[in-house]
Design a protein around this motif. Structure first.
Motif, PDB file in Angstrom:
ATOM      1  N   VAL A  95     -17.947 -20.825  -5.510  1.00 20.27           N
ATOM      2  CA  VAL A  95     -16.995 -21.709  -5.076  1.00 20.27           C
ATOM      3  C   VAL A  95     -16.971 -21.614  -3.371  1.00 20.27           C
ATOM      4  O   VAL A  95     -16.564 -20.725  -2.771  1.00 20.27           O
ATOM      5  N   TYR A 103      -8.852  -9.168 -13.431  1.00 18.33           N
ATOM      6  CA  TYR A 103      -9.014 -10.590 -13.579  1.00 18.33           C
ATOM      7  C   TYR A 103     -10.474 -10.812 -12.946  1.00 18.33           C
ATOM      8  O   TYR A 103     -10.983 -11.716 -13.362  1.00 18.33           O
ATOM      9  N   ARG A 141     -16.541 -27.061  -8.876  1.00 16.99           N
ATOM     10  CA  ARG A 141     -16.731 -25.722  -9.723  1.00 16.99           C
ATOM     11  C   ARG A 141     -15.116 -25.268  -9.755  1.00 16.99           C
ATOM     12  O   ARG A 141     -14.489 -25.429  -8.727  1.00 16.99           O
ATOM     13  N   PHE A 142     -14.556 -24.660 -10.885  1.00 12.80           N
ATOM     14  CA  PHE A 142     -13.460 -23.783 -10.766  1.00 12.80           C
ATOM     15  C   PHE A 142     -13.717 -22.509 -11.465  1.00 12.80           C
ATOM     16  O   PHE A 142     -14.401 -22.240 -12.295  1.00 12.80           O
ATOM     17  N   LEU A 143     -13.127 -21.374 -10.873  1.00 13.91           N
ATOM     18  CA  LEU A 143     -13.393 -20.011 -11.473  1.00 13.91           C
ATOM     19  C   LEU A 143     -11.900 -19.559 -12.064  1.00 13.91           C
ATOM     20  O   LEU A 143     -10.988 -19.687 -11.210  1.00 13.91           O
ATOM     21  N   THR A 144     -11.929 -19.251 -13.061  1.00 14.70           N
ATOM     22  CA  THR A 144     -10.574 -18.699 -13.503  1.00 14.70           C
ATOM     23  C   THR A 144     -10.830 -17.475 -14.764  1.00 14.70           C
ATOM     24  O   THR A 144     -12.057 -17.406 -15.136  1.00 14.70           O
ATOM     25  N   CYS A 203     -15.257 -14.977  -5.128  1.00 13.91           N
ATOM     26  CA  CYS A 203     -15.346 -16.337  -5.580  1.00 13.91           C
ATOM     27  C   CYS A 203     -16.412 -17.300  -4.718  1.00 13.91           C
ATOM     28  O   CYS A 203     -17.135 -17.983  -5.308  1.00 13.91           O
ATOM     29  N   TYR A 228     -10.815 -10.448  -4.461  1.00 11.81           N
ATOM     30  CA  TYR A 228     -11.033 -11.474  -5.797  1.00 11.81           C
ATOM     31  C   TYR A 228     -11.596 -12.781  -5.071  1.00 11.81           C
ATOM     32  O   TYR A 228     -12.492 -13.331  -5.665  1.00 11.81           O
ATOM     33  N   GLY A 229     -10.569 -13.388  -4.120  1.00  7.95           N
ATOM     34  CA  GLY A 229     -10.936 -14.505  -3.500  1.00  7.95           C
ATOM     35  C   GLY A 229     -12.266 -14.588  -2.837  1.00  7.95           C
ATOM     36  O   GLY A 229     -13.035 -15.514  -3.159  1.00  7.95           O
ATOM     37  N   ILE A 289      -8.883 -17.468 -17.322  1.00 11.22           N
ATOM     38  CA  ILE A 289      -8.190 -18.079 -18.692  1.00 11.22           C
ATOM     39  C   ILE A 289      -8.966 -18.706 -19.628  1.00 11.22           C
ATOM     40  O   ILE A 289      -9.938 -19.372 -19.346  1.00 11.22           O
TER      41      ILE A 289
END
Lengths: 260, 370
Positions: free
Chosen positions: B196, B91, B205-208, B68, B64-65, B210
């Motif tokens: 990212v 996720y 930038r952000f990856l989420t 990104c 996952y990391g 939520i």
């Protein structure tokens, strides 16, 4: 008023570039905001904002990506150290850190954090210990104190049936992969300054490629503890610090020469 | 063309390396472990990332990391291990990231055994993790096809910001066959505008995953669905054998299709006009192929190494038009071509009943035999 009578204004305090300026969701009196700011100040001072990637966790820490002005990802509950590992292994020249609470780090994510530390994963971890699950409304955490009343230990944590708190820094001090393990507190200006130095040291550990670094930050949670911020600070000093002594639990010898 | 004799699991690993995978994170589990072992020496040799994680949960979140960052990444496991990974899979889907996961299926449920099975079809094709998402699922039936689909998997993952599953089993993972490996691809140097990597010279930038606002979550769900329509329009793959004049059809995927093909060939030699349909993409499912089956087809036999998981998709796609029977071995037992041939003979000799569900009739036959 005539101009000659005005003093020249000098800026003595401003928002670090590494903070976005977004209003936070933290409750009044909460120390998360202080921790966020300290991390931002340190990243600014190191000039690393554009080379840093943060990993948010689950809990009150979840929205840190709204407050810190840098690239961020958001991990599943407890898995931030694994995500940080993935990022750091692909981009070893970036500064990668996680920001985790006690439920996230010491309960659901214990396997991920222990193994990241044991591998000597070259990441920095900021661990907010406020002895309860804040986001879900104050349930018992792995760090809740013996006898501490929470919404899921309503007559006080009974160690006979609910077990004992985990002292994470002490535990990690025994891991060969860990290079910088310290516990600090956010309850007064002196300790906040010490916490900031520790955050800097953790990042310096990473920048030097020395391996895993973690700063445990004792924090208050007035909302869920059900006491005022001032009394929360007192409770932290009187109850938490004796159980969770502040100090350096593991310092890599190569860090001794760094003077901040 | 140079052929190499390689074990399925190792061939997938080398194909992934050549497709430009930059990081691999995994955990040992039979019958997948050779893939991890191969990566443990091959990735560092090329200066790429390899971590044997503390668990499948750790491995998928490392993926996952890594995903990104926009670089190609993968993991592999087998059934119980994949179950553990499904949190991360959801996720990753929720963050719309490309990644490749190899599932070398074994017998289950539970710890089950380490023999080849196909009982994770539903888990991979119809969900697994929580939430509304789909994965592209590719089902090879040989070592060569495992290699080819591995390369395709990385391209599809990038193209659709999607999770791509290579759904194989202990038999294909463990067998050695001659295969031609792809050329070594250069690593990616350009990245999508979501990657990212640190915000040097650009906005952060952000990856989420939520979306606290349900309306925003709904919008995201629509976006996934629209992307899936593109996948369905462009990426369905299915192989047909002897279908031109077929009066009977056998269908299955992966190992069971390969075994069934042996039976079909024997039946053809006997003069029975039988063909085979083998979906290569289980998701998106080649529904049209079954919808378009000629009315002249007298019967269809679905063969699986599970209790009729793809069967339901075949029946729905075919709209229950073609009289259909089912045959399976379960729990890690691999069917012999003879068994499938017997079923073909039965289908030809006695018209297929349309009474009840094909699975129920099959089970009744099994129980009658004792």
């Amino acid at each position: 008023m005539v101009l000659e009578n005005c003093e020249i204004e000098t800026t003595v305090f401003e928002r670090p570039d590494s903070l976005t300026g977004t209003t936070s969701h933290y409750c009044p009196g909460c120390t998360h905001g202080i921790a966020n700011r300290l991390i931002a100040e340190v990243i600014d001072e190191m000039g690393m904002r554009e080379k840093t990637i943060g990993v948010a966790s689950v809990g009150c820490s979840v929205f840190i990506y709204n407050y810190l002005n840098m690239d961020f990802v958001q991990a599943p509950h407890g898995r931030a150290p694994a995500m940080a590992t993935g990022i750091k292994r692909v981009l070893p020249d970036r500064m990668v850190f996680t920001y985790q609470g006690d439920g996230d780090l010491a309960s659901i994510g214990m396997a991920e954090i222990v193994h990241a530390a044991a591998r000597g994963e070259n990441i920095s971890v900021f661990f907010l210990n406020n002895t309860n699950y804040g986001m879900t409304g104050g349930q018992m955490a792995p760090t809740s104190m013996p006898g501490q009343k929470t919404t899921s230990s309503q007559t006080g944590r009974d160690v006979e049936t609910q077990g004992f708190p985990i002292r994470v820094s002490e535990m990690f001090s025994k891991l060969d992969g860990a290079s910088y393990i310290v516990r600090r507190s956010l309850h007064d200006p002196k300790h906040i300054r010490m916490a900031k130095k520790a955050i800097r040291m953790a990042f310096e550990t990473q920048v030097r490629g020395l391996g895993f670094s973690m700063v445990e930050l004792l924090s208050i949670c007035p909302t869920n503890w059900g006491i005022s911020p001032l009394n929360s600070i007192k409770w932290l000093e009187e109850k938490m610090i004796p159980y969770y002594p502040l100090g350096d639990y593991k310092i890599h010898p190569a860090l001794a020469e760094i003077k901040l | 063309m140079s052929l190499e004799l390689m074990k399925g699991n190792e061939a997938v690993a080398e194909a992934a390396v050549r497709a430009g995978v930059v990081s691999y994170f995994g955990y040992p589990i039979t019958p997948q472990t050779e893939l991890l072992e191969y990566m443990s020496h091959r990735m560092p040799e090329l200066g790429r990332a390899f971590v044997q994680a503390e668990s499948e949960l750790g491995a998928i979140n490392m993926v996952y990391g890594a995903a990104c960052t926009g670089y190609r990444t993968m993991t592999s496991s087998s059934s119980p291990g994949v179950s553990l990974m499904l949190e991360g899979v959801s996720y990753i889907a929720g963050t719309e990231l490309p990644m490749v996961i190899v599932n070398v299926m074994r017998g289950g449920p539970g710890l089950g055994n380490i023999a080849p099975a196909q009982s994770d079809y539903n888990q991979m094709v119809h969900g697994g993790g929580h939430g509304d998402y789909r994965c592209i699922v590719l089902a090879p039936c040989s070592v060569q096809e495992s290699v080819d689909l591995t390369v395709l998997a990385f391209d599809l993952a990038d193209k659709y910001r999607s999770i791509v599953v290579i759904l194989t089993d202990g038999s294909i993972g463990q067998m050695m066959e001659a295969c031609e490996l792809p050329p070594m691809q250069p690593l990616k140097t350009t990245f999508a505008d979501w990657a990212v990597q640190g915000c040097e010279g650009r906005e952060r930038r952000f990856l989420t995953s939520i979306n606290l606002d349900p309306a925003a979550q709904e919008e995201m769900n629509y976006r996934l669905l629209k992307r899936w329509i593109d996948v369905e329009a462009n990426e369905i793959r299915c192989q047909e054998y002897y279908m031109e004049d077929a009066e009977y059809v056998v269908t299955g995927f992966g190992s069971s299709a390969r075994i069934a093909l042996s039976a079909v060939r024997i039946a053809r030699a006997e003069g029975i006009k039988v063909g085979l349909i083998r979906p290569i993409t289980l998701s998106p499912f080649p529904r049209q192929v079954y919808a378009d089956l000629s009315d002249k087809i007298k019967g269809m036999l679905v063969v699986e190494m599970n209790a009729g998981q793809m069967l339901e998709d075949v029946l729905a796609a075919n709209r229950y038009r073609t009289p259909t029977d089912f045959f399976a071995r379960l729990g890690g037992v691999v069917p012999f071509p003879d068994e499938v041939l017997g079923e073909i003979h039965r289908m030809v000799e006695t018209p297929i009943s349309t009474d009840g569900h094909p699975r129920d009739r099959w089970l009744a036959r099994v129980l009658a035999k004792g």
